[in-house]
Scaffold this motif. Structure first.
Motif, PDB file in Angstrom:
ATOM      1  N   PHE A 133       0.915  -1.227  -0.050  1.00 19.46           N
ATOM      2  CA  PHE A 133       0.150  -0.277  -0.124  1.00 19.46           C
ATOM      3  C   PHE A 133       0.676   1.252   0.279  1.00 19.46           C
ATOM      4  N   PRO A 134       1.301   1.934  -0.941  1.00 20.05           N
ATOM      5  CA  PRO A 134       2.010   3.068  -1.044  1.00 20.05           C
ATOM      6  C   PRO A 134       1.503   4.255  -0.885  1.00 20.05           C
ATOM      7  N   HIS A 135       1.682   5.343  -0.238  1.00 22.61           N
ATOM      8  CA  HIS A 135       1.060   6.413   0.462  1.00 22.61           C
ATOM      9  C   HIS A 135       0.366   5.687   1.615  1.00 22.61           C
ATOM     10  N   CYS A 136       0.617   5.495   2.188  1.00 21.09           N
ATOM     11  CA  CYS A 136      -0.189   5.196   3.050  1.00 21.09           C
ATOM     12  C   CYS A 136       0.346   4.667   4.888  1.00 21.09           C
ATOM     13  N   ARG A 137      -0.443   4.941   5.841  1.00 21.71           N
ATOM     14  CA  ARG A 137      -0.287   5.548   6.687  1.00 21.71           C
ATOM     15  C   ARG A 137      -1.225   4.020   8.252  1.00 21.71           C
TER      16      ARG A 137
ATOM     17  N   HIS B 148      11.958   6.646   2.811  1.00 22.73           N
ATOM     18  CA  HIS B 148      13.277   6.132   2.120  1.00 22.73           C
ATOM     19  C   HIS B 148      13.277   4.805   2.090  1.00 22.73           C
ATOM     20  N   GLY B 149      12.397   3.980   2.435  1.00 22.18           N
ATOM     21  CA  GLY B 149      11.936   2.706   2.050  1.00 22.18           C
ATOM     22  C   GLY B 149      12.500   1.900   3.572  1.00 22.18           C
ATOM     23  N   ILE B 150      12.526   2.766   4.400  1.00 26.88           N
ATOM     24  CA  ILE B 150      13.322   2.186   5.839  1.00 26.88           C
ATOM     25  C   ILE B 150      11.692   2.077   6.886  1.00 26.88           C
ATOM     26  N   ILE B 151      12.650   0.372   7.408  1.00 28.55           N
ATOM     27  CA  ILE B 151      11.033  -0.472   7.954  1.00 28.55           C
ATOM     28  C   ILE B 151      11.774   0.850   9.532  1.00 28.55           C
ATOM     29  N   ILE B 152      10.111   1.452   9.965  1.00 27.53           N
ATOM     30  CA  ILE B 152       9.932   1.743  10.762  1.00 27.53           C
ATOM     31  C   ILE B 152       9.471   1.466  12.168  1.00 27.53           C
TER      32      ILE B 152
ATOM     33  N   ALA C 135       4.299   6.654   8.673  1.00 23.91           N
ATOM     34  CA  ALA C 135       4.967   5.463   7.627  1.00 23.91           C
ATOM     35  C   ALA C 135       4.323   5.991   6.777  1.00 23.91           C
ATOM     36  N   ASP C 136       4.941   6.151   5.235  1.00 26.40           N
ATOM     37  CA  ASP C 136       4.133   6.165   4.280  1.00 26.40           C
ATOM     38  C   ASP C 136       4.559   5.054   3.208  1.00 26.40           C
ATOM     39  N   THR C 137       4.467   3.821   3.578  1.00 30.29           N
ATOM     40  CA  THR C 137       4.049   2.780   2.777  1.00 30.29           C
ATOM     41  C   THR C 137       3.437   1.776   4.109  1.00 30.29           C
ATOM     42  N   LEU C 138       2.834   0.893   3.847  1.00 29.68           N
ATOM     43  CA  LEU C 138       2.418   0.006   4.659  1.00 29.68           C
ATOM     44  C   LEU C 138       2.527  -1.556   3.973  1.00 29.68           C
ATOM     45  N   ILE C 139       2.803  -2.379   4.455  1.00 29.67           N
ATOM     46  CA  ILE C 139       3.104  -4.320   3.270  1.00 29.67           C
ATOM     47  C   ILE C 139       1.919  -4.928   4.141  1.00 29.67           C
ATOM     48  N   GLU C 140       0.627  -5.405   4.302  1.00 33.90           N
ATOM     49  CA  GLU C 140       0.809  -6.622   4.801  1.00 33.90           C
ATOM     50  C   GLU C 140       1.396  -8.132   4.135  1.00 33.90           C
ATOM     51  N   LEU C 141       1.176  -8.759   5.246  1.00 32.95           N
ATOM     52  CA  LEU C 141       1.721  -9.814   4.849  1.00 32.95           C
ATOM     53  C   LEU C 141       0.788 -11.439   5.859  1.00 32.95           C
ATOM     54  N   CYS C 142       1.583 -12.306   5.246  1.00 32.85           N
ATOM     55  CA  CYS C 142       0.631 -13.532   6.379  1.00 32.85           C
ATOM     56  C   CYS C 142       1.016 -13.359   7.233  1.00 32.85           C
ATOM     57  N   ALA C 143       0.220 -13.295   8.337  1.00 34.37           N
ATOM     58  CA  ALA C 143       0.523 -13.661   9.884  1.00 34.37           C
ATOM     59  C   ALA C 143       1.252 -14.763   9.930  1.00 34.37           C
ATOM     60  N   LEU C 144       2.591 -14.336  11.153  1.00 34.66           N
ATOM     61  CA  LEU C 144       3.592 -15.207  12.004  1.00 34.66           C
ATOM     62  C   LEU C 144       4.337 -14.994  10.530  1.00 34.66           C
TER      63      LEU C 144
ATOM     64  N   GLN D  98      13.732  -2.195  -0.674  1.00 31.46           N
ATOM     65  CA  GLN D  98      13.701  -1.462  -2.235  1.00 31.46           C
ATOM     66  C   GLN D  98      12.401  -1.757  -2.789  1.00 31.46           C
ATOM     67  N   LEU D  99      11.093  -1.062  -2.643  1.00 22.21           N
ATOM     68  CA  LEU D  99       9.967  -1.520  -3.799  1.00 22.21           C
ATOM     69  C   LEU D  99       9.668  -0.987  -5.414  1.00 22.21           C
ATOM     70  N   GLU D 100       9.704  -1.173  -5.634  1.00 23.89           N
ATOM     71  CA  GLU D 100       9.481  -1.403  -7.027  1.00 23.89           C
ATOM     72  C   GLU D 100       8.371  -2.099  -8.369  1.00 23.89           C
ATOM     73  N   ALA D 101       7.892  -1.116  -8.818  1.00 27.04           N
ATOM     74  CA  ALA D 101       6.531  -1.494  -9.661  1.00 27.04           C
ATOM     75  C   ALA D 101       6.470  -0.558 -11.265  1.00 27.04           C
ATOM     76  N   ARG D 102       5.939  -1.957 -12.275  1.00 25.75           N
ATOM     77  CA  ARG D 102       6.349  -0.943 -13.324  1.00 25.75           C
ATOM     78  C   ARG D 102       5.251  -1.394 -14.128  1.00 25.75           C
ATOM     79  N   ARG D 103       4.349  -0.999 -15.070  1.00 28.53           N
ATOM     80  CA  ARG D 103       2.809  -1.492 -15.803  1.00 28.53           C
ATOM     81  C   ARG D 103       3.364  -2.679 -16.138  1.00 28.53           C
ATOM     82  N   HIS D 104       2.596  -3.838 -16.192  1.00 28.14           N
ATOM     83  CA  HIS D 104       3.438  -5.106 -16.930  1.00 28.14           C
ATOM     84  C   HIS D 104       2.653  -5.030 -17.806  1.00 28.14           C
TER      85      HIS D 104
END
Length: 125
Positions: A37-41, A60-64, A81-90, A104-110
């Protein structure tokens, strides 16, 4: 510097509907899945059937911060936060020890169907 792609199955969520739904419509995620989730708090777990882990990154992509086991019907918010990432629990990675490391997060149109090629790289300094 050693770079490793840590979540090859990354979903890049940018539209309002994608962000609102998040992963609520998914029955199961794997240890290789990430929802970026870019630009999300803040993220919520309303309507979810399972807990998640959340990583907060600064601009800056630093885990806070890392929130483990965010159970259904809760909300997570981090004011820096500027970006959030959701993952499976544990998530099997030692996320708490990664606080201060950079992703480093990278997205490009596929393709024309608005799918994105995404990758998240863990950078060890």
């Amino acid at each position: 510097m050693n770079e490793t792609i840590i979540w090859p199955d990354t979903h890049y969520l940018t539209s309002y509907i994608q962000r609102l739904r998040g992963i609520t419509a998914i029955n199961d995620i794997t240890a290789l899945s990430a929802f970026w989730f870019p630009h999300c708090r803040a993220v919520h777990t309303w309507g979810m059937r399972f807990p998640i882990d959340v990583i907060a990154l600064d601009s800056h992509g630093i885990i806070i911060d890392v929130k483990r086991l965010l159970v259904p019907n809760r909300m997570y918010w981090h004011k820096r936060a500027d970006t959030l990432i959701e993952l499976c629990a544990l998530c099997p990675y030692p996320l708490e020890s990664w606080i201060g490391a950079q992703l480093q997060l990278e997205a490009r149109r596929h393709d024309e169907e608005d799918r994105w090629a995404t990758r998240i790289v863990f950078e060890r300094v």
